[in-house]
Design a protein around this motif. Structure first.
Motif, short mmCIF file in Angstrom:
data_model
loop_
_atom_site.label_atom_id
_atom_site.label_comp_id
_atom_site.label_asym_id
_atom_site.label_seq_id
_atom_site.Cartn_x
_atom_site.Cartn_y
_atom_site.Cartn_z
N LEU A 271 0.83 -1.21 0.00
CA LEU A 271 0.00 0.00 0.00
C LEU A 271 0.86 1.25 0.00
O LEU A 271 0.49 2.27 -0.62
N ALA A 272 2.01 1.18 0.68
CA ALA A 272 2.92 2.33 0.65
C ALA A 272 3.43 2.57 -0.77
O ALA A 272 3.49 3.72 -1.23
N LEU A 276 2.98 5.89 -3.33
CA LEU A 276 4.09 6.49 -4.07
C LEU A 276 3.77 6.54 -5.56
O LEU A 276 4.04 7.54 -6.24
N ALA A 277 3.15 5.47 -6.08
CA ALA A 277 2.81 5.43 -7.50
C ALA A 277 1.69 6.42 -7.83
O ALA A 277 1.74 7.09 -8.87
N LEU A 278 0.70 6.52 -6.98
CA LEU A 278 -0.42 7.42 -7.23
C LEU A 278 0.01 8.89 -7.22
O LEU A 278 -0.50 9.70 -8.00
N SER A 356 -12.80 0.51 -12.09
CA SER A 356 -12.26 1.80 -11.61
C SER A 356 -10.75 1.77 -11.51
O SER A 356 -10.10 2.82 -11.59
N LEU A 357 -10.19 0.58 -11.34
CA LEU A 357 -8.74 0.46 -11.23
C LEU A 357 -8.05 0.92 -12.51
O LEU A 357 -6.96 1.51 -12.46
N VAL A 365 -7.38 1.86 -6.31
CA VAL A 365 -5.99 1.40 -6.27
C VAL A 365 -5.64 0.87 -4.87
O VAL A 365 -5.06 -0.22 -4.73
N LEU A 366 -6.01 1.62 -3.84
CA LEU A 366 -5.68 1.19 -2.48
C LEU A 366 -6.47 -0.05 -2.07
O LEU A 366 -5.92 -0.97 -1.46
#
Length: 432
Positions: A271-272, A276-278, A356-357, A365-366
Motif C-alpha cells: 500500500l505504501a 508512491l505510485a499514485l 475503476s482500477l 488502487v488502495l
C-alpha cells in the motif's frame, strides 16, 4: 443507458452471490467431509450461541439509526465534520456491538492467559524482554511467551506494557482503549483519500467504512495495528503530495513500527508503494525508508532482529494448531471468514472496483492493493483461520469499495452491512 444499468446490477449480484457461495461452501465442506478444520464454527473462530436481550435491542436500534442518519449527515456536513461524525459513528457502532454481552464483551478478550495483557504484566525490564524475546518464542523454552505475544514482534507486547504502566490494566478498559484507537482508522482512511485528491469519493465512502461488519472485531489488537498503519499511510500520502521530507521520515517511523506490531504487516508495504505510485512521490522514498530503517536498527540495538525472529516464529506457528489446520481448506476458506468482516456489499463492489482500477482512482488502487496483500497472506500458509482479526489492517481499506457503486444502491446495500454485523454478534460468540 438502461442496458448499462442492468448490466452493472447483474455483475454486482453475481459477485455478491459468489461471496455467499464461498461462505456456504466453507460451512458445508468440513461437515460433509467429516474433517476437523480446527475451529468451532467454520469458517470463523467462533461458537454458535444465539443470544438476545435488551442490550441487543440497543445495538439493533443503534445500527438502524446510523444506517439512516450517517449517509445523510456525510452528504451535507463540512468535510471536517464528515470525518469526525464518521469516526464517532464507527465508535458508537463498534461499542454498541461489543456491549451486547455487557462488560464481558470486551473484557473476555484480554482476560485470557494467551493474550498480550497477561505477558505484559510479567515484563519488569523492557530491555531484558527485548534482548531475550526471540529465545522465548519457542513453546519449549523456559518462561516462553504465550501464544499472541510469541506470534507477534515485540512492538505488540510493548504497546500493552505501555497501557499497563500508565495504569490501564483492567481487561475491560484495555478493550475500550483498543476499540477507541482502532476506530480512528476510519478518519485516517478518509483523510488519505482526501489527500490523494478524492474528497468527494471519500465522502461517499464514509458510511461504508464506519458501518463495516469488521466493527464486530474492533476490540482485537489488530484493530489498533490497522489504525497505526492507516495513520502511517496518511503521513506518507501527505509527504508525497507536498514534498515534505520530514513528514516522509515520520511516515517511515510509523510504518516501520508496524513491522514490529505484526509480521504480516510487511505486506502493508504494497500500500505504501501504491501511494508512491499514485502521487509520483518517489523522491520521498529514501526519506521514508530512512524512517523504517531507524526503527529496525533501534530494535536490533536492543537485541531483537525481525529477520532472525521470523524463522523462529514460523517454527512455533507450525508446532501449534496451525499444523492441524489443512491448507487445502484454509487457502480459500480464509476468504469466506473474511467475508464476515467486509460484508456482501463489498463483494458486490468488486466488478466496479476492477473497472475503476483502470482509471487509477485512488480508492480503487488502495482497495485493490489491500486485496492483493490479503490474497498473498492466504497463499503464504501463515494465515490459516482467524483472519477476521488478522487481516483488519488491510480490510479497512477494502470496505470503502462500495462507494464506487451507484448512490441509489446505497441504502439497501448498507443495510446488509449492518445486518451481517448484527448476525455475527447475536448468533455467534466470536473469539475476539
Amino acid at each position: 443507458m438502461e442496458v448499462r444499468r442492468s448490466s452493472a446490477l447483474g455483475r454486482a449480484l453475481i459477485a455478491a452471490a459468489a461471496g455467499i457461495a464461498l461462505v456456504v461452501a466453507a460451512m458445508v465442506v468440513p461437515r460433509i467431509s467429516d474433517r476437523d478444520v480446527r475451529v468451532h464454527w467454520p469458517p470463523l473462530h467462533a461458537d454458535w450461541d444465539p443470544r438476545f436481550g435488551w442490550r441487543f435491542v440497543v445495538a439493533i436500534l443503534v445500527g438502524v439509526a446510523l444506517w439512516y442518519l450517517l449517509p445523510r449527515l456525510t452528504d451535507r456536513l463540512s468535510w471536517g465534520a464528515t470525518v469526525a461524525v464518521s469516526t464517532a459513528g464507527a465508535w458508537v457502532w463498534a461499542m454498541s456491538l461489543a456491549l451486547t454481552d455487557g462488560r464481558y464483551g470486551l473484557a473476555r478478550i484480554y482476560e485470557r492467559e494467551g493474550e498480550y495483557l497477561f505477558d505484559a504484566k510479567r515484563v519488569d525490564d523492557v530491555g531484558q524482554a527485548l534482548s531475550t524475546f526471540i529465545d522465548r518464542i519457542p513453546r519449549g523454552s523456559e518462561d516462553h511467551w504465550h501464544i499472541h505475544v510469541s506470534g507477534h514482534p515485540p512492538g505488540a507486547l510493548l504497546s500493552f506494557v505501555l497501557l499497563d504502566r500508565i495504569g490501564i490494566d483492567d481487561p475491560f478498559w484495555v478493550g475500550v482503549v483498543i476499540l477507541t484507537l482502532g476506530t480512528t482508522a476510519v478518519a485516517a482512511v478518509l483523510l488519505t483519500l482526501d489527500v490523494l485528491g478524492s474528497r468527494e469519493l471519500a465522502r461517499k465512502a464514509a458510511p461504508w467504512v464506519a458501518l463495516a461488519p469488521l466493527a464486530v472485531w474492533a476490540g482485537a489488537g489488530e484493530s489498533l495495528y490497522a489504525a497505526v498503519a492507516a495513520w502511517g499511510l496518511l503521513l506518507l500520502a501527505g509527504a508525497c503530495r507536498h514534498s515534505l521530507p520530514a513528514v516522509a521520515i515520520a511516515a517511515g517511523l510509523v510504518l516501520g513500527f508496524c513491522l514490529f506490531l505484526s509480521y504480516g504487516l510487511v505486506l502493508f508495504g504494497l500500500l505504501a508503494l501504491a501511494v508512491l505510485a499514485l502521487t509520483g512521490g518517489w523522491r520521498m522514498l529514501p526519506w521514508a525508508a530512512a524512517g523504517v530503517a531507524t526503527v529496525a536498527v533501534l530494535f536490533w540495538s536492543l537485541g531483537y532482529a525481525w529477520w532472525e525472529a521470523y524463522p523462529v516464529l514460523r517454527e512455533r506457528y507450525y508446532a501449534g494448531i496451525a499444523s492441524e489446520r489443512p491448507y487445502s481448506y484454509w487457502v480459500w476458506a480464509d476468504l469466506a471468514a473474511w467475508t464476515f468482516t467486509v460484508g456482501l456489499a463489498t463483494w458486490a463492489a468488486f466488478p466496479q472496483l476492477a473497472r475503476s482500477l483502470r482509471d487509477r482512482i485512488p480508492l480503487a488502487v488502495l482497495a485493490s492493493t489491500a486485496l492483493t496483500a490479503i490474497v498473498a497472506a492466504s497463499l503464504s500458509a501463515m494465515s490459516k483461520a482467524e483472519v477476521e482479526r488478522i487481516w483488519l489492517p488491510f480490510t479497512v481499506w477494502v470496505v470503502a469499495a462500495p462507494a464506487l457503486l451507484p448512490v441509489r444502491w446505497r441504502a439497501p446495500l448498507l443495510s446488509t452491512q449492518v445486518g451481517v454485523a448484527l448476525f455475527s454478534q447475536i448468533f455467534l460468540v466470536t473469539r475476539w
